[in-house]
Design a protein around this motif. Structure first.
Motif, mmCIF file in Angstrom:
data_model
loop_
_atom_site.group_PDB
_atom_site.id
_atom_site.type_symbol
_atom_site.label_atom_id
_atom_site.label_comp_id
_atom_site.label_asym_id
_atom_site.label_seq_id
_atom_site.Cartn_x
_atom_site.Cartn_y
_atom_site.Cartn_z
ATOM 1 N N ILE A 29 49.697 -18.537 7.703
ATOM 2 C CA ILE A 29 48.795 -19.629 7.357
ATOM 3 C C ILE A 29 47.497 -19.041 6.807
ATOM 4 O O ILE A 29 46.878 -18.187 7.441
ATOM 5 N N GLY A 30 47.088 -19.483 5.632
ATOM 6 C CA GLY A 30 45.797 -19.093 5.071
ATOM 7 C C GLY A 30 44.734 -20.086 5.496
ATOM 8 O O GLY A 30 45.006 -21.289 5.621
ATOM 9 N N TYR A 31 43.519 -19.584 5.737
ATOM 10 C CA TYR A 31 42.437 -20.451 6.213
ATOM 11 C C TYR A 31 41.189 -20.134 5.388
ATOM 12 O O TYR A 31 40.739 -18.996 5.356
ATOM 13 N N VAL A 32 40.647 -21.152 4.716
ATOM 14 C CA VAL A 32 39.429 -20.990 3.920
ATOM 15 C C VAL A 32 38.307 -21.759 4.598
ATOM 16 O O VAL A 32 38.390 -22.975 4.774
ATOM 17 N N PHE A 33 37.259 -21.020 4.984
ATOM 18 C CA PHE A 33 36.148 -21.607 5.715
ATOM 19 C C PHE A 33 35.054 -22.104 4.759
ATOM 20 O O PHE A 33 34.927 -21.619 3.636
ATOM 21 N N GLN A 34 34.240 -23.019 5.245
ATOM 22 C CA GLN A 34 33.144 -23.557 4.455
ATOM 23 C C GLN A 34 32.127 -22.478 4.091
ATOM 24 O O GLN A 34 31.545 -22.489 3.011
ATOM 25 N N ASP A 35 31.913 -21.504 4.996
ATOM 26 C CA ASP A 35 30.890 -20.479 4.762
ATOM 27 C C ASP A 35 31.459 -19.200 4.145
ATOM 28 O O ASP A 35 30.836 -18.144 4.201
ATOM 29 N N TYR A 36 32.662 -19.294 3.554
ATOM 30 C CA TYR A 36 33.315 -18.215 2.782
ATOM 31 C C TYR A 36 33.862 -17.095 3.674
ATOM 32 O O TYR A 36 34.954 -16.619 3.449
ATOM 33 N N ALA A 37 33.070 -16.610 4.653
ATOM 34 C CA ALA A 37 33.518 -15.554 5.577
ATOM 35 C C ALA A 37 33.983 -14.302 4.848
ATOM 36 O O ALA A 37 34.975 -13.679 5.224
ATOM 37 N N LEU A 38 33.246 -13.910 3.801
ATOM 38 C CA LEU A 38 33.559 -12.673 3.086
ATOM 39 C C LEU A 38 32.928 -11.477 3.792
ATOM 40 O O LEU A 38 31.913 -11.605 4.470
ATOM 41 N N PHE A 39 33.521 -10.312 3.617
ATOM 42 C CA PHE A 39 32.967 -9.088 4.183
ATOM 43 C C PHE A 39 31.899 -8.539 3.241
ATOM 44 O O PHE A 39 32.217 -8.166 2.103
ATOM 45 N N PRO A 40 30.631 -8.477 3.670
ATOM 46 C CA PRO A 40 29.545 -8.083 2.758
ATOM 47 C C PRO A 40 29.638 -6.647 2.270
ATOM 48 O O PRO A 40 29.117 -6.326 1.191
ATOM 49 N N HIS A 41 30.301 -5.774 3.035
ATOM 50 C CA HIS A 41 30.373 -4.358 2.669
ATOM 51 C C HIS A 41 31.563 -4.047 1.766
ATOM 52 O O HIS A 41 31.746 -2.904 1.359
ATOM 53 N N MET A 42 32.367 -5.064 1.439
ATOM 54 C CA MET A 42 33.533 -4.861 0.583
ATOM 55 C C MET A 42 33.313 -5.488 -0.782
ATOM 56 O O MET A 42 32.673 -6.541 -0.898
ATOM 57 N N THR A 43 33.873 -4.870 -1.806
ATOM 58 C CA THR A 43 33.837 -5.460 -3.145
ATOM 59 C C THR A 43 34.707 -6.716 -3.164
ATOM 60 O O THR A 43 35.495 -6.970 -2.245
ATOM 61 N N VAL A 44 34.564 -7.476 -4.237
ATOM 62 C CA VAL A 44 35.397 -8.669 -4.424
ATOM 63 C C VAL A 44 36.879 -8.304 -4.347
ATOM 64 O O VAL A 44 37.663 -8.966 -3.659
#
Length: 218
Positions: free
Chosen positions: A77-92
């Motif tokens: 299951i994939g989950y996309v959060f409202q606040d993106y929850a990206l890792f700041p130390h990783m590139t796109v």
């Protein structure tokens, strides 16, 4: 196909999750505190229902009677959060590839990075960091990352609510194209009834845990 019939006891009310979804978009609407996000979290395994069942493509993910509760990481299951929850130390690119299933053979068919980058129009961002891109771009990256895990179900928790109207409109169309192309069922939470009507093949209103079908649900 995902089939569920469960209840979750909350402090103020009992939340019900009772529907079947196959290769379509289900939009959940309702006021804040109605139980929409809790319902998604129960499906994802981030919370446990009080009793009932959740079944996806013939696999029991949760059953109170059989004492089954598959861990979140083992649910496709994939989950996309409202606040993106990206890792700041990783590139796109590294953010998108995070969690991608490792295959024994590179030639095995799967959702490939370049295809996803092209779909969400973020090829030019692959070497940038989250702090260097806009809110709309961050949400595209979050959606791409969820898709790269090759989910059997995609959960979207108000993914477009923080975006400006133009960006929101673009992403709405991209979500429709992605769902049509990969035929992954989506369950999407939104406060916006117009957005629900645009995106949802089926619409369910949730208020204090109770469900009411507004569109396409028998």
């Amino acid at each position: 196909m995902i089939k569920m019939n469960f209840r979750k006891k909350l402090p103020s009310f009992e939340l019900e999750g009772n529907f079947t979804l196959q290769n379509r978009i289900l939009a959940l609407v309702g006021p804040s505190g109605a139980g929409k996000t809790t319902l998604l979290q129960c499906i994802a395994g981030l919370q446990s229902p009080s009793f009932g069942e959740i079944n996806m493509n013939g696999e029991m993910l949760f059953s109170s009677e059989k004492r089954i509760n598959v861990p979140t990481r083992q649910r496709r299951i994939g989950y996309v959060f409202q606040d993106y929850a990206l890792f700041p130390h990783m590139t796109v690119e590294k953010n998108i590839l995070y969690g991608k299933k490792k295959r024994e053979k590179e030639t095995e068919r799967g959702i490939v990075l370049n295809e996803v980058l092209e779909t969400f129009k973020i090829e030019h961002l692959r070497n940038r960091y989250p702090s260097e891109i806009s809110g709309g771009e961050k949400q595209r990256v979050a959606l791409a990352r969820a898709l790269m895990t090759e989910p059997e179900l995609l959960l979207l928790d108000e993914p477009l609510s923080a975006l400006d109207q133009d960006t929101r409109g673009e992403l709405q169309q991209e979500l429709l194209k992605v769902q049509k192309r990969w035929k992954i069922p989506f369950i999407m939470v939104t406060h916006d009834l117009k957005e629900a009507e645009l995106l949802g093949d089926e619409i369910v209103k949730i208020d204090k845990g109770r469900q009411a079908a507004l569109k396409g649900v028998s």
